[in-house]
Scaffold this active site. Structure first.
Site, mmCIF file in Angstrom:
data_model
loop_
_atom_site.group_PDB
_atom_site.id
_atom_site.type_symbol
_atom_site.label_atom_id
_atom_site.label_comp_id
_atom_site.label_asym_id
_atom_site.label_seq_id
_atom_site.Cartn_x
_atom_site.Cartn_y
_atom_site.Cartn_z
ATOM 1 N N LYS A 9 25.437 -3.645 -1.584
ATOM 2 C CA LYS A 9 26.900 -3.550 -1.734
ATOM 3 C C LYS A 9 27.522 -2.827 -0.558
ATOM 4 C CE LYS A 9 26.465 -2.914 -6.742
ATOM 5 N NZ LYS A 9 26.737 -1.923 -7.815
ATOM 6 N N HIS B 238 5.276 6.178 11.371
ATOM 7 C CA HIS B 238 4.771 5.970 10.003
ATOM 8 C C HIS B 238 3.775 7.113 9.731
ATOM 9 C CE1 HIS B 238 3.437 4.279 6.359
ATOM 10 N NE2 HIS B 238 3.169 3.037 6.724
ATOM 11 N N ARG C 115 0.800 -1.227 0.000
ATOM 12 C CA ARG C 115 0.000 0.000 0.000
ATOM 13 C C ARG C 115 0.827 1.269 0.000
ATOM 14 N NH1 ARG C 115 -3.087 -3.733 1.596
ATOM 15 N NH2 ARG C 115 -1.165 -4.387 2.563
ATOM 16 N N THR C 116 1.786 1.352 0.888
ATOM 17 C CA THR C 116 2.474 2.629 1.031
ATOM 18 C C THR C 116 3.219 2.984 -0.260
ATOM 19 O OG1 THR C 116 2.676 2.217 3.381
ATOM 20 C CG2 THR C 116 4.044 3.963 2.492
ATOM 21 N N ARG D 86 11.430 4.034 3.118
ATOM 22 C CA ARG D 86 11.067 3.089 4.191
ATOM 23 C C ARG D 86 12.297 2.246 4.508
ATOM 24 N NH1 ARG D 86 5.922 -0.855 4.431
ATOM 25 N NH2 ARG D 86 5.032 1.111 5.105
HETATM 26 C C1 NCD Z 1 1.850 -0.813 8.157
HETATM 27 C C2 NCD Z 1 3.354 -0.639 8.301
HETATM 28 O O1 NCD Z 1 4.098 -0.846 7.339
HETATM 29 O O2 NCD Z 1 3.755 -0.270 9.402
HETATM 30 N N1 NCD Z 1 1.477 -1.081 6.829
HETATM 31 C C3 NCD Z 1 1.196 -0.042 5.989
HETATM 32 O O3 NCD Z 1 2.045 0.754 5.685
HETATM 33 N N2 NCD Z 1 -0.074 0.102 5.589
HETATM 34 C C4 NCD Z 1 1.278 -1.797 9.105
HETATM 35 C C5 NCD Z 1 1.827 -3.185 9.094
HETATM 36 O O4 NCD Z 1 2.690 -3.540 8.299
HETATM 37 O O5 NCD Z 1 1.358 -3.969 9.923
#
Ligand code: NCD
Length: 304
Positions: A80, A129, A51-52, A101
């Protein structure tokens, strides 16, 4: 130039403006279809994501911009031995804005210090997040109309769940919010949030283990996945993973207008039979993630 590391990087007024912009984008998408023409978003994902990353990419494409990036550490020069600082210096030459991320807490912050383009924290380990929080806020705002006066149940892995940490930070700034923190003993909210965020700001909260006990008073139930990847051993994860399973039966205890949110991915914590309940809004929530990320990209590029 501004970065987004935590929801607190935005004032309440800025947050309200961002949500208003996201709402306008939802209702008038054509107006924004060329807003980022010629601009590039880099998505640098050192950890899995559906999703993100894809909602960021979808957001930039909806704005008429382009996207580039990598979706695992293995496919980048991290394999590397390149540092995040060096990578971002280079990405700054290729893109106008970057979402990152990383499994390490603080990695996005480290990147932002060396970056000449806005950096968005798309999740740093078990820490924060912020764009999931923007998604959650837009969902609550769009479907409930306000934040004030809500009793919010956060259920599951409150220790490692970064979405929970960011959401608490953001919501305590609204009036009369109350939290019910529902978790097994081993996955309780970290001390720094209990003390430095909740106690320090006199935010009312209770902690409990049984979801059924909390259910009747909740306006929002925010379910979370047990964060397998943050556990030190498999045995502990297996013991914890099915601690909570939201079923239709348990939902009979809830208010008629309680909303069920989940950042997704779901594993077992919400039974699929719940998906058809009108209170289940987690798939709508994923859609709101696109509008709010469009608003964020536009805003950070404007502030540049
Ligand atoms: C969340 C995350 O990555 O922290 N997912 C997301 O970005 N929608 C929640 C999760 O992974 O449980």
């Amino acid at each position: 130039m501004r970065h987004l590391m935590s929801p607190l990087d935005l004032s309440v007024e800025e947050l309200d403006e961002l949500l208003a912009l996201a709402n306008d984008i939802e209702h008038n998408p054509v107006k924004y279809a060329h807003a980022c023409e010629g601009k590039k978003l880099a998505t640098c994902f050192y950890e899995p994501s559906t999703r993100t990353r894809l909602s960021f990419e979808s957001a930039m494409l909806n704005l008429g911009g382009s996207v580039l990036g990598f979706s695992s550490a293995d496919s980048s020069s991290a394999a590397k031995g390149e540092s995040v600082s060096d990578t971002i210096r280079v990405i700054s030459c290729y893109a106008d804005i970057c979402a990152i991320r990383h499994p390490k807490e603080g990695a996005a912050l480290v990147a932002s210090l060396k970056s000449s383009i806005p950096v968005i924290n798309a999740g740093d380990g078990g820490h924060q997040h912020p764009t999931q929080t923007l998604t959650d806020l837009l969902t609550i705002y769009s479907l409930k109309g306000e934040f004030s006066g809500l009793t919010i149940g956060l259920c599951g892995d409150l220790k490692f769940g970064r979405t929970v940490h960011s959401l608490i930070h953001a919501l305590i700034r609204y009036a009369n919010i109350r939290f019910v923190l529902i978790s097994p003993e081993e996955l309780r909210i970290p001390d720094y949030i209990r003390e430095d965020v909740l106690h320090k700001n006199n935010v009312p909260f209770t902690e409990m283990e049984r979801l059924e006990d909390a259910m009747p008073e909740l306006d929002i139930l925010y379910m979370t996945r047990v964060q397998k990847e943050r556990f030190f051993n498999e045995e502990d994860y297996v013991r914890m993973k099915d601690f909570y399973i939201l079923t239709k039966d348990k939902l009979t205890l809830a208010k008629e207008d309680m909303m069920i949110l989940h950042p997704l991915p779901r594993v077992n914590e919400i039974s699929v039979e719940v998906d058809d309940d009108p209170r289940a809004v987690y798939f709508k929530q994923a859609q709101y993630g696109v509008y709010v990320r469009m608003a964020l990209i536009l805003t950070l590029l404007k502030w540049r």
